[in-house]
Write an enzyme that holds these catalytic residues in place. Structure first.
Site, PDB file in Angstrom:
ATOM      1  N   GLU A   9      -5.618  -8.297  -6.157  1.00  0.00           N
ATOM      2  CA  GLU A   9      -6.536  -8.191  -5.015  1.00  0.00           C
ATOM      3  C   GLU A   9      -7.902  -7.660  -5.430  1.00  0.00           C
ATOM      4  O   GLU A   9      -8.838  -7.658  -4.629  1.00  0.00           O
ATOM      5  CB  GLU A   9      -5.907  -7.301  -3.928  1.00  0.00           C
ATOM      6  CG  GLU A   9      -5.950  -5.789  -4.184  1.00  0.00           C
ATOM      7  CD  GLU A   9      -4.933  -5.283  -5.213  1.00  0.00           C
ATOM      8  OE1 GLU A   9      -4.303  -6.121  -5.883  1.00  0.00           O
ATOM      9  OE2 GLU A   9      -4.809  -4.055  -5.355  1.00  0.00           O
ATOM     10  N   CYS A  12       0.903  -3.866  -9.585  1.00  0.00           N
ATOM     11  CA  CYS A  12       0.678  -2.584 -10.263  1.00  0.00           C
ATOM     12  C   CYS A  12       1.928  -1.701 -10.172  1.00  0.00           C
ATOM     13  O   CYS A  12       2.934  -2.017 -10.777  1.00  0.00           O
ATOM     14  CB  CYS A  12      -0.575  -1.901  -9.720  1.00  0.00           C
ATOM     15  SG  CYS A  12      -1.098  -0.525 -10.758  1.00  0.00           S
ATOM     16  N   HIS A  64      -4.427  -5.656 -10.796  1.00  0.00           N
ATOM     17  CA  HIS A  64      -4.634  -5.700  -9.354  1.00  0.00           C
ATOM     18  C   HIS A  64      -5.187  -7.072  -8.981  1.00  0.00           C
ATOM     19  O   HIS A  64      -6.399  -7.297  -9.056  1.00  0.00           O
ATOM     20  CB  HIS A  64      -5.592  -4.589  -8.922  1.00  0.00           C
ATOM     21  CG  HIS A  64      -4.932  -3.247  -8.855  1.00  0.00           C
ATOM     22  ND1 HIS A  64      -4.231  -2.837  -7.748  1.00  0.00           N
ATOM     23  CD2 HIS A  64      -4.823  -2.258  -9.761  1.00  0.00           C
ATOM     24  CE1 HIS A  64      -3.738  -1.630  -7.963  1.00  0.00           C
ATOM     25  NE2 HIS A  64      -4.071  -1.254  -9.188  1.00  0.00           N
TER      26      HIS A  64
END
Lengths: 203, 273
Positions: A183, A80, A181
């Protein structure tokens, strides 16, 4: 050991939770000495470009980052805002980035809702060990008002459409960076983190 | 293409998810951590966690429960309740959230929106609003008024003026939470949701009232919302529940695209693997 760079404006804990879930050895690194002990690095982020760069400079992390990524060539993953600050310049706050990847970061046009928030499709434009698991249509989670625009088309690893196509994964040599993202992109994102952990860049 | 999102809402009291009607009479559902793990496995798109008594009790958010939930959720995770300062926001992010929801505190001190957006980026700040239909009158041209403190306190603010102000201060998303429809399972208030979606250029999240797949689809089409907050339909003991897969299939059948369901091999349903 994966070093997850922990700075004031970042979301290092989210990345840490994901790596822990994958049983990948990692540590939050907040200072230059710690950073130098990691043999691969993740730069997460949720913040604004200027706040992120300011935090990295304040924590004295920039020289160590340059040294480990550009000289020692450890595998590096930016996420990001950790992607956006790799470029030469960002329209967000009109700030210069680290300049590791030629190109600029631009704001989405007002013709689309900004920020882009949600799951959008990521289409790899060329084979890369880190993005191999993203078979189109692969939905990943984005939260961004700005997007990168690499000067060299070879640095574009995947594209996503939001009003018009933009580069959603960028990379060169030992550097790879996702606008989404990883994650927070469910099993597909966790798969990308796992691939990054096993990636041996040839450079 | 950017898809619509299904967001599970956790109204948390003392580490447990509860379910209210019109912000009252909360009944216990499950420990937040357990429900988060289950919904992640069921492939919910996003989770929002409200520490619903923090603000009224003037205490800090329950960071321990936030941490325990964050350890199971690898999709976006928003946290709100009792956020008063930049330091509070910082603590919530460090606990594993990536978005911060501000509501009553933002009405009391709107500068917190700007401060948060400057420090963490505007995409980090979700402005949550509790709106109630009160009829058009002086000061409330839209007929919808903003309430705070668990819908207990009227503010005199017009809902549309407030969301426009929130956007200009730096909010990255806005939640339109209908007090009249909360927990009623009679559908989102489409009029106010659409009015907000037309008033701002940031993503809008419909909240309060979804009881059926048709209700969710309406919020995401006629209501103009980019995302739908659901809770009753997932786990209210007061009505028949549906799973995330059933909801997504139902939305797809109504022409509303969400993140596709992943099969056991990790491939997206309908994908070319």
């Amino acid at each position: 050991m994966i070093g997850v760079i922990d700075y004031r404006a970042g979301n290092a804990p989210s990345v840490s939770y994901a790596l822990a879930h994958l049983d990948l050895e990692h540590r939050l690194v907040a200072g230059p000495a710690e950073l130098r002990t990691a043999d691969r690095l993740v730069l997460p982020g949720v913040g604004a470009a200027k706040a992120t760069l300011d935090s990295l400079f304040e924590a004295d992390l920039v020289d160590a980052l340059h040294e480990r990524v550009l000289s020692d060539r450890v595998p590096f993953l930016g996420i990001c805002i950790g992607l956006q600050i790799l470029f030469e310049h960002s329209e967000e706050g009109d700030v210069d980035g680290l300049g590791w990847i030629p190109g600029v970061v631009r704001r989405f046009p007002d013709s689309v809702r900004v920020p882009q928030i949600g799951w959008n499709t990521v289409e790899p434009t060329r084979a890369h060990p880190v993005t191999d698991g993203l078979v189109a249509p692969a939905h990943c989670y984005f939260v961004n008002s700005y997007h990168c625009d690499p000067a060299d088309p070879d640095d574009v690893l995947a594209v996503t459409d939001y009003g018009s196509p933009f580069c959603s994964v960028a990379g060169r040599a030992n550097i790879v960076a996702t606008q989404f993202h990883a994650e927070k992109s469910g099993p597909l994102g966790l798969g990308l983190l796992e691939r990054f952990a096993g990636w041996e860049p040839r450079c | 293409m950017l898809t619509k999102r299904l967001i599970a809402c956790f109204d948390v009291i003392a580490g447990r998810v509860t379910k209210a009607q019109q912000f009252q009479d909360n009944i216990d559902v499950a420990p937040a951590e357990e429900l988060a793990a289950r919904l992640y496995a069921d492939q919910i798109d996003e989770i929002v966690f409200y520490d619903i008594t923090a603000s009224a009790e003037r205490r800090k958010i329950d960071l321990e429960t936030v941490r325990r939930v964050a350890g199971h959720v690898f999709v976006p995770f928003t946290v709100g309740g009792g956020i008063r300062s930049l330091d509070d926001m910082f603590e919530v992010l460090k606990a594993g959230a990536e978005k911060i929801s501000v509501d009553s505190m933002a009405v009391r001190d709107p500068t917190i929106i700007r401060a948060g957006a400057e420090a963490f980026g505007r995409q980090c700040i979700v402005l949550s609003t509790q709106v109630k239909q009160v009829g058009r009158r002086a000061g409330i041209p839209s007929g919808y008024e903003v309430f705070i403190d668990g819908a207990r306190q009227a503010t005199g603010l017009d809902a549309l003026e407030w969301v426009r102000r929130g956007e200009s201060l730096g909010a990255g998303e806005v939640v339109v939470n209908s007090i009249d429809r909360d927990g009623a399972a009679s559908g989102y208030d489409l009029d106010v949701t659409r009015a907000v979606a037309d008033a701002v250029n940031i993503p809008v999240i419909a909240s309060g009232g979804a009881g059926t797949v048709d209700d969710i689809a309406a919020g995401l089409t006629d209501g103009g919302a980019q995302a739908a907050i659901i809770s009753s339909i997932l786990y209210s003991p007061r009505l028949a529940n549906l799973g995330v897969a059933e909801l997504k299939a139902g939305l797809a059948a109504r022409g509303v695209e969400t993140r596709p369901f992943l099969d056991e091999t990790g491939a997206e349903a309908g994908g070319a693997r």
